[in-house]
Motif scaffolding. Structure first.
Motif, PDB file in Angstrom:
ATOM      1  N   GLU A 287      47.964  39.219  39.125  1.00  0.00           N
ATOM      2  CA  GLU A 287      47.078  38.790  40.208  1.00  0.00           C
ATOM      3  C   GLU A 287      47.648  37.587  40.958  1.00  0.00           C
ATOM      4  O   GLU A 287      47.499  37.476  42.179  1.00  0.00           O
ATOM      5  CB  GLU A 287      45.691  38.479  39.659  1.00  0.00           C
ATOM      6  CG  GLU A 287      44.960  39.695  39.098  1.00  0.00           C
ATOM      7  CD  GLU A 287      44.773  40.799  40.129  1.00  0.00           C
ATOM      8  OE1 GLU A 287      44.582  40.495  41.329  1.00  0.00           O
ATOM      9  OE2 GLU A 287      44.831  41.989  39.737  1.00  0.00           O
TER      10      GLU A 287
ATOM     11  N   ALA B  22      42.596  33.909  42.958  1.00  0.00           N
ATOM     12  CA  ALA B  22      42.015  33.580  44.260  1.00  0.00           C
ATOM     13  C   ALA B  22      41.776  32.078  44.376  1.00  0.00           C
ATOM     14  O   ALA B  22      42.035  31.467  45.426  1.00  0.00           O
ATOM     15  CB  ALA B  22      40.714  34.349  44.465  1.00  0.00           C
TER      16      ALA B  22
ATOM     17  N   SER C 223      43.506  29.501  46.983  1.00  0.00           N
ATOM     18  CA  SER C 223      42.666  28.666  47.840  1.00  0.00           C
ATOM     19  C   SER C 223      43.024  27.185  47.708  1.00  0.00           C
ATOM     20  O   SER C 223      42.976  26.428  48.687  1.00  0.00           O
ATOM     21  CB  SER C 223      41.193  28.865  47.474  1.00  0.00           C
ATOM     22  OG  SER C 223      40.362  28.000  48.205  1.00  0.00           O
TER      23      SER C 223
ATOM     24  N   ALA D 141      48.646  37.598  44.975  1.00  0.00           N
ATOM     25  CA  ALA D 141      48.253  36.560  45.927  1.00  0.00           C
ATOM     26  C   ALA D 141      49.470  35.874  46.546  1.00  0.00           C
ATOM     27  O   ALA D 141      49.419  35.410  47.690  1.00  0.00           O
ATOM     28  CB  ALA D 141      47.370  35.526  45.232  1.00  0.00           C
TER      29      ALA D 141
ATOM     30  N   LYS E  20      39.826  36.323  39.963  1.00  0.00           N
ATOM     31  CA  LYS E  20      39.100  35.144  40.432  1.00  0.00           C
ATOM     32  C   LYS E  20      39.947  33.876  40.270  1.00  0.00           C
ATOM     33  O   LYS E  20      39.964  33.010  41.152  1.00  0.00           O
ATOM     34  CB  LYS E  20      37.786  35.003  39.668  1.00  0.00           C
ATOM     35  CG  LYS E  20      36.752  36.065  40.018  1.00  0.00           C
ATOM     36  CD  LYS E  20      35.477  35.879  39.213  1.00  0.00           C
ATOM     37  CE  LYS E  20      34.461  36.962  39.563  1.00  0.00           C
ATOM     38  NZ  LYS E  20      33.215  36.822  38.754  1.00  0.00           N
TER      39      LYS E  20
END
Length: 342
Positions: free
Chosen positions: A160, A33, A37, A164, A30
């Motif tokens: 992570e 992400a 973003s 990404a 999360k």
């Protein structure tokens, strides 16, 4: 010195603590992400002392593999004294403090928030000033298994972030490695008990102990030398990066001066091997904490370089217990910390 009743047991909650850290991969996803973003370009790892050192492997991995992210690993006090011009709303700031209340780290996290950065807190729990500041939090709920747990939390976060970022890595193999780590760490720590006892017994009386490490385990070398030997055992020690050993430090390794070498399975192996080949020529007391010598059940071979840091961190933590048992000096005793104004 404070008398001690004997050797502490290996942390009975080791598997639970590391497993709990592994289970926070969803939080890491999360955060990654959110960073993607927000168009994050810079990742800042902040902390003091052992918390700063705990970020070294994450910083090393991110620096080696990311193309769209710039990684920084900075002492929180230095970050406050000289804020980076790259700190902005496109920054991810990961602030670590065991208590969640280290003044410099809390102030650094607050400064980052004011700059618009996304802040992640890393502490034993989230009921503290750092947790209140964080947009997200990683916790490990332990007073014993601290550094290895932080390595897992930050290591999975970096994986992570790299996913990404589009890095070409074998994420499935790394995931399986992390999932095997709770049992693997317990097995490796138990298997290392005899060597840990030997190191503590044979070096407890040393006037000065050299601790050498590089790459993703330089932070573990710092932890063992600065936090465990100096802070917790009041023993003279020096931490030397393996790449710098032959640029001055080796001139003082003479006679029976103890040298503890941390050997990871990462890209810096050759630097550690060079130290290992030279040191026995000048001192009779050389000890190597070598992750490659340990059985790590369930950890894929391709994941071992990544996981060398938490493995060696746990061995260093356990070695501190052995020093305490030999010297009779409690790991919890301090001269100045939290006792005097500083």
């Amino acid at each position: 010195m404070t008398s001690n009743t004997g050797l502490r047991p290996i942390d009975p909650q080791l598997r639970e603590v590391i497993g709990g850290a592994v289970d926070q991969r969803g939080v890491a996803a999360k955060v990654a992400a959110q960073a993607a973003s927000a168009g994050v370009t810079d990742v800042f790892f902040l902390g003091c002392g052992g918390s700063w050192a705990s970020s070294v492997p994450a910083h090393a991995t991110l620096s080696a593999s990311a193309t769209g992210l710039v990684s920084h690993n900075i002492n929180a006090a230095e970050f406050l004294a000289s804020p980076s011009p790259r700190l902005s709303e496109r920054s991810l700031v990961v602030a670590s403090s065991h208590s969640g209340a280290t003044p410099e780290t809390v102030a650094a996290a607050r400064l980052a928030k004011e700059a618009g950065a996304y802040v992640v807190a890393v502490a034993t729990d989230d009921d503290n000033p750092l947790g209140e500041l964080g947009d997200a939090a990683f916790t490990y709920h332990s007073e014993k298994t601290i550094t290895a747990a932080k390595h897992v939390l930050l290591g999975q976060l970096v994986q992570e972030l790299l996913r990404a970022d589009g890095a070409d890595l074998d994420y499935e193999t790394l995931r399986r490695g992390y999932e095997a780590l709770p049992d693997a760490l317990a097995v490796a720590t138990e298997a290392h008990e005899e060597l840990s006892a030997t190191i503590a017994r044979e070096t407890a009386d040393a006037d000065l102990t050299f601790v050498v490490g590089g790459g993703n385990v330089y932070g573990v070398a710092f932890l063992l030398s600065v936090c465990y030997l100096m802070e917790m055992q009041w023993k003279k020690s020096v931490c030397v990066a393996s790449g710098d050993f032959f640029h001055g430090a080796f001139e003082m390794v003479v006679g029976d001066a103890p040298l503890i070498l941390l050997r990871s399975e990462d890209r810096t192996q050759a630097m550690a091997d060079r130290v290992a080949a030279f040191a026995p020529k000048v001192t009779s007391r050389v000890y190597t904490l070598d992750s490659a010598a340990l059985e790590l059940p369930g950890v894929p071979a391709a994941a071992r370089p990544e996981l060398s840091a938490p493995v060696l961190a746990n061995l260093a933590t356990r070695l501190a217990d052995h020093y305490e048992s030999v010297t009779g000096h409690s790991l919890d005793e301090r001269r100045y910390m939290h006792k005097m104004a500083y």
